[in-house]
Design a protein around this motif. Structure first.
Motif, PDB file in Angstrom:
ATOM      1  N   SER A 288      22.170 -27.643  13.693  1.00  0.00           N
ATOM      2  CA  SER A 288      22.762 -28.461  12.632  1.00  0.00           C
ATOM      3  C   SER A 288      21.689 -29.152  11.803  1.00  0.00           C
ATOM      4  CB  SER A 288      23.701 -29.507  13.246  1.00  0.00           C
ATOM      5  OG  SER A 288      24.737 -28.889  13.968  1.00  0.00           O
ATOM      6  N   LEU A 289      20.647 -29.652  12.460  1.00  0.00           N
ATOM      7  CA  LEU A 289      19.547 -30.283  11.732  1.00  0.00           C
ATOM      8  C   LEU A 289      18.861 -29.296  10.794  1.00  0.00           C
ATOM      9  CD1 LEU A 289      17.926 -32.461  14.541  1.00  0.00           C
ATOM     10  CD2 LEU A 289      18.836 -33.329  12.382  1.00  0.00           C
ATOM     11  N   ILE A 290      18.573 -28.085  11.279  1.00  0.00           N
ATOM     12  CA  ILE A 290      17.908 -27.087  10.454  1.00  0.00           C
ATOM     13  C   ILE A 290      18.758 -26.750   9.233  1.00  0.00           C
ATOM     14  CG2 ILE A 290      17.012 -24.727  10.361  1.00  0.00           C
ATOM     15  CD1 ILE A 290      15.349 -26.676  12.034  1.00  0.00           C
ATOM     16  N   LEU A 291      20.062 -26.565   9.429  1.00  0.00           N
ATOM     17  CA  LEU A 291      20.967 -26.266   8.316  1.00  0.00           C
ATOM     18  C   LEU A 291      20.961 -27.386   7.283  1.00  0.00           C
ATOM     19  CD1 LEU A 291      23.099 -24.391   7.105  1.00  0.00           C
ATOM     20  CD2 LEU A 291      24.822 -25.533   8.527  1.00  0.00           C
ATOM     21  N   SER A 292      20.973 -28.636   7.769  1.00  0.00           N
ATOM     22  CA  SER A 292      20.937 -29.790   6.876  1.00  0.00           C
ATOM     23  C   SER A 292      19.646 -29.808   6.058  1.00  0.00           C
ATOM     24  CB  SER A 292      21.054 -31.074   7.704  1.00  0.00           C
ATOM     25  OG  SER A 292      20.808 -32.222   6.930  1.00  0.00           O
ATOM     26  N   PHE A 293      18.504 -29.587   6.695  1.00  0.00           N
ATOM     27  CA  PHE A 293      17.214 -29.642   6.000  1.00  0.00           C
ATOM     28  C   PHE A 293      17.036 -28.504   5.001  1.00  0.00           C
ATOM     29  CE2 PHE A 293      15.560 -31.926   9.984  1.00  0.00           C
ATOM     30  CZ  PHE A 293      15.841 -33.165   9.436  1.00  0.00           C
ATOM     31  N   VAL A 294      17.482 -27.309   5.363  1.00  0.00           N
ATOM     32  CA  VAL A 294      17.359 -26.174   4.434  1.00  0.00           C
ATOM     33  C   VAL A 294      18.203 -26.419   3.182  1.00  0.00           C
ATOM     34  CG1 VAL A 294      17.895 -23.717   4.121  1.00  0.00           C
ATOM     35  CG2 VAL A 294      16.745 -24.484   6.203  1.00  0.00           C
ATOM     36  N   PRO A 317      27.118 -35.134  -5.305  1.00  0.00           N
ATOM     37  CA  PRO A 317      27.776 -35.121  -3.996  1.00  0.00           C
ATOM     38  C   PRO A 317      27.540 -33.836  -3.216  1.00  0.00           C
ATOM     39  CG  PRO A 317      29.390 -35.079  -5.787  1.00  0.00           C
ATOM     40  CD  PRO A 317      28.068 -35.398  -6.397  1.00  0.00           C
ATOM     41  N   VAL A 318      27.355 -32.702  -3.906  1.00  0.00           N
ATOM     42  CA  VAL A 318      27.053 -31.445  -3.207  1.00  0.00           C
ATOM     43  C   VAL A 318      25.682 -31.548  -2.537  1.00  0.00           C
ATOM     44  CG1 VAL A 318      26.657 -28.970  -3.474  1.00  0.00           C
ATOM     45  CG2 VAL A 318      28.496 -30.080  -4.758  1.00  0.00           C
ATOM     46  N   MET A 319      24.685 -32.066  -3.275  1.00  0.00           N
ATOM     47  CA  MET A 319      23.351 -32.274  -2.710  1.00  0.00           C
ATOM     48  C   MET A 319      23.410 -33.219  -1.512  1.00  0.00           C
ATOM     49  SD  MET A 319      20.009 -33.956  -4.573  1.00  0.00           S
ATOM     50  CE  MET A 319      20.841 -35.544  -4.822  1.00  0.00           C
ATOM     51  N   ALA A 320      24.186 -34.297  -1.651  1.00  0.00           N
ATOM     52  CA  ALA A 320      24.232 -35.331  -0.611  1.00  0.00           C
ATOM     53  C   ALA A 320      24.946 -34.858   0.653  1.00  0.00           C
ATOM     54  CB  ALA A 320      24.907 -36.587  -1.156  1.00  0.00           C
ATOM     55  N   LEU A 321      25.704 -33.754   0.585  1.00  0.00           N
ATOM     56  CA  LEU A 321      26.287 -33.185   1.799  1.00  0.00           C
ATOM     57  C   LEU A 321      25.215 -32.923   2.857  1.00  0.00           C
ATOM     58  CD1 LEU A 321      28.786 -30.488   0.450  1.00  0.00           C
ATOM     59  CD2 LEU A 321      29.407 -32.524   1.759  1.00  0.00           C
ATOM     60  N   PHE A 322      24.003 -32.591   2.372  1.00  0.00           N
ATOM     61  CA  PHE A 322      22.930 -32.192   3.278  1.00  0.00           C
ATOM     62  C   PHE A 322      22.041 -33.369   3.703  1.00  0.00           C
ATOM     63  CE2 PHE A 322      24.094 -28.451   0.781  1.00  0.00           C
ATOM     64  CZ  PHE A 322      24.387 -27.557   1.799  1.00  0.00           C
ATOM     65  N   PHE A 323      22.371 -34.594   3.259  1.00  0.00           N
ATOM     66  CA  PHE A 323      21.636 -35.780   3.705  1.00  0.00           C
ATOM     67  C   PHE A 323      22.252 -36.300   5.006  1.00  0.00           C
ATOM     68  CE2 PHE A 323      20.389 -37.159  -0.905  1.00  0.00           C
ATOM     69  CZ  PHE A 323      19.537 -36.068  -0.990  1.00  0.00           C
ATOM     70  N   SER A 324      22.497 -35.419   5.951  1.00  0.00           N
ATOM     71  CA  SER A 324      23.286 -35.755   7.145  1.00  0.00           C
ATOM     72  C   SER A 324      22.471 -35.789   8.421  1.00  0.00           C
ATOM     73  CB  SER A 324      24.425 -34.727   7.301  1.00  0.00           C
ATOM     74  OG  SER A 324      25.209 -34.667   6.131  1.00  0.00           O
ATOM     75  N   PHE A 325      21.154 -35.703   8.281  1.00  0.00           N
ATOM     76  CA  PHE A 325      20.289 -35.596   9.458  1.00  0.00           C
ATOM     77  C   PHE A 325      20.292 -36.839  10.337  1.00  0.00           C
ATOM     78  CE2 PHE A 325      17.841 -37.147   5.857  1.00  0.00           C
ATOM     79  CZ  PHE A 325      17.172 -38.235   6.384  1.00  0.00           C
ATOM     80  N   SER A 326      20.501 -38.031   9.741  1.00  0.00           N
ATOM     81  CA  SER A 326      20.373 -39.259  10.537  1.00  0.00           C
ATOM     82  C   SER A 326      21.431 -39.347  11.628  1.00  0.00           C
ATOM     83  CB  SER A 326      20.432 -40.495   9.630  1.00  0.00           C
ATOM     84  OG  SER A 326      21.626 -40.504   8.868  1.00  0.00           O
ATOM     85  N   GLY A 327      22.644 -38.855  11.362  1.00  0.00           N
ATOM     86  CA  GLY A 327      23.680 -38.867  12.388  1.00  0.00           C
ATOM     87  C   GLY A 327      23.349 -37.929  13.536  1.00  0.00           C
ATOM     88  N   ILE A 328      22.821 -36.742  13.201  1.00  0.00           N
ATOM     89  CA  ILE A 328      22.474 -35.770  14.245  1.00  0.00           C
ATOM     90  C   ILE A 328      21.267 -36.262  15.038  1.00  0.00           C
ATOM     91  CG2 ILE A 328      22.111 -33.331  14.728  1.00  0.00           C
ATOM     92  CD1 ILE A 328      22.956 -32.774  11.807  1.00  0.00           C
ATOM     93  N   PHE A 329      20.271 -36.817  14.333  1.00  0.00           N
ATOM     94  CA  PHE A 329      19.124 -37.398  15.030  1.00  0.00           C
ATOM     95  C   PHE A 329      19.580 -38.457  16.034  1.00  0.00           C
ATOM     96  CE2 PHE A 329      15.596 -36.505  11.687  1.00  0.00           C
ATOM     97  CZ  PHE A 329      15.125 -35.439  12.432  1.00  0.00           C
TER      98      PHE A 329
END
Length: 409
Positions: A288-294, A317-329
């Motif tokens: 999930s982290l890799i998908l978010s970063f890519v 908002p489409v770009m911000a969909l991928f700013f989700s790493f902090s929850g997974i971290f």
């Protein structure tokens, strides 16, 4: 049969609520500075580099906070550490309303940062200890989704307060963090897992020290975890510090339209956090982290190079969909550190990452002064790409450590 929830179940939801509120006010604090920055620049006649240093001062305080509050949480409890963090940044954020100039802003933002950095690590440990592994990803994602909520609230407050009352009144809203502190004090019980560990150790328990997360077993976990968080936050903070100013200065948006763009961007982030939280419980934290970063790596330059404001509005908002790493971290870091150093380890990786990313706003501001903010925002994609590289390195390190344990057994 009584349908009344058990005390454990009630406390679980109180912990979730308290952490959500704490992180929402944490986010609101950061966004208050971002949306007020164009007006502060004008009132205090600041250069972009000087304005960037205000953000840098905040993040340096955040980096120090991760160690101080992490040690407090592991030695004295999650609840007291969370309350202390809220009180510190609530008071010092409100005090910014009385700033006399650039130096006052720098000092007060640094002091506020000493409280801001503590929330994430304490929440990661708290949620990790009261929710099971099959719910942990979604629970932490819900807590972290308070971030775009706090951003959206700050943008909405700015839309109402800035035109008529000015940025000083806006920062007085920082006192709201005390509401979350009172809720935590009144309704939340200490982590039963942490209490049991304290009772088991008894008088023989030694105080947690920072050297423990650099022991032979955890050294590379801490190093790669910190580097992954650092580069993710370089990309994130570089973009979010300057996007409001970019929209105002280079895209010609007024305060009302600028805040609309920012609110929609955070709606996208909120949705992304729920989506990636669900994914992390299904396909694993690392994937999930890799998908978010890519996704973020691709979207950052596309966003900055878009010529149409109408397209930019919906691309945000489409770009911000991928700013989700902090929850997974949050769920990942809490799982890879043992209970004794869980808050310190998780908080160190993420918030020292924040501290090390502190110069991103300053450097990107300096680059923008020579080129433009569009170029600086596009460069943030490189930060997300490097975060993906170090996340893979962290996963390999943890896999090797697990193999060594199995072989030893």
């Amino acid at each position: 049969m009584s349908m009344k929830p058990s005390g454990v179940e009630q406390n679980r939801w109180h912990v979730l609520t308290a952490c959500f509120l704490a992180y929402a006010f944490d986010a609101m604090d950061f966004m208050l500075l971002a949306v007020a920055m164009p007006v502060i620049i004008r009132d205090f006649h600041l250069s972009l580099a000087m304005a960037g240093l205000i953000g840098t001062a905040t993040l340096i305080g955040v980096g120090l906070s991760s160690v101080l509050v992490g040690l407090c949480a592991d030695n004295y409890g999650r609840k007291s550490a969370l309350i202390g963090s809220l009180l510190v940044f609530g008071v010092f954020t409100a005090a910014i309303a009385f700033s006399r100039g650039w130096l006052d802003l720098m000092v007060l933002r640094f002091l506020a940062g000493l409280g801001l950095g503590g929330v994430w690590g304490v929440a990661a440990a708290f949620i990790g200890e009261v929710f099971g592994s099959r719910q942990r990803g979604r629970a932490m994602a819900l807590v972290i989704s308070a971030w775009p909520v706090g951003f959206g609230v700050a943008a909405a407050l700015a839309r109402f307060i800035l035109p008529g009352y000015g940025w000083r009144v806006l920062f007085l809203c920082g006192f709201g963090a005390i509401v979350a502190a009172i809720y935590t004090m009144c309704f939340v019980r200490e982590s039963a897992v942490w209490v049991a560990d304290q009772e088991k150790a008894g008088v023989a328990r030694h105080k947690v020290s920072i050297s423990e997360i650099f022991s032979d077993e955890l050294r590379w976990t801490t190093i790669f975890g910190t580097l992954a968080a650092t580069f993710a936050l370089v990309g994130y903070w570089g973009a979010n510090t300057w996007i409001p100013t970019y929209l105002s200065k280079e895209r010609g948006l007024g305060a009302a339209n600028m805040t609309t763009f920012v609110i929609l961007l955070n709606v996208g982030m909120f949705v992304g956090l729920q989506l990636f939280g669900w994914l992390s419980d299904r396909i694993g934290r690392v994937r999930s982290l890799i998908l978010s970063f890519v996704g973020a790596t691709i979207m950052m330059p596309l966003y900055s190079l878009t010529s149409s404001n109408a397209v930019l509005l919906w691309m945000g908002p489409v770009m911000a969909l991928f700013f989700s790493f902090s929850g997974i971290f949050g769920s990942y870091f809490a799982e890879i550190y043992p209970l004794r150093v869980r808050s310190l380890g998780a908080g160190f990786c993420f918030n020292v990452g924040r501290g090390l990313s502190a110069f991103a706003p300053f450097v990107l501001g300096a680059i923008a002064a020579k080129t433009n903010l569009s170029t600086s925002i596009a460069l943030c994609g490189a930060g997300f790409a490097l975060a993906a590289v170090f996340t893979v390195a962290l996963a390999i390190t943890r896999r090797r450590a697990s193999l060594h344990v199995e072989l030893a057994v």
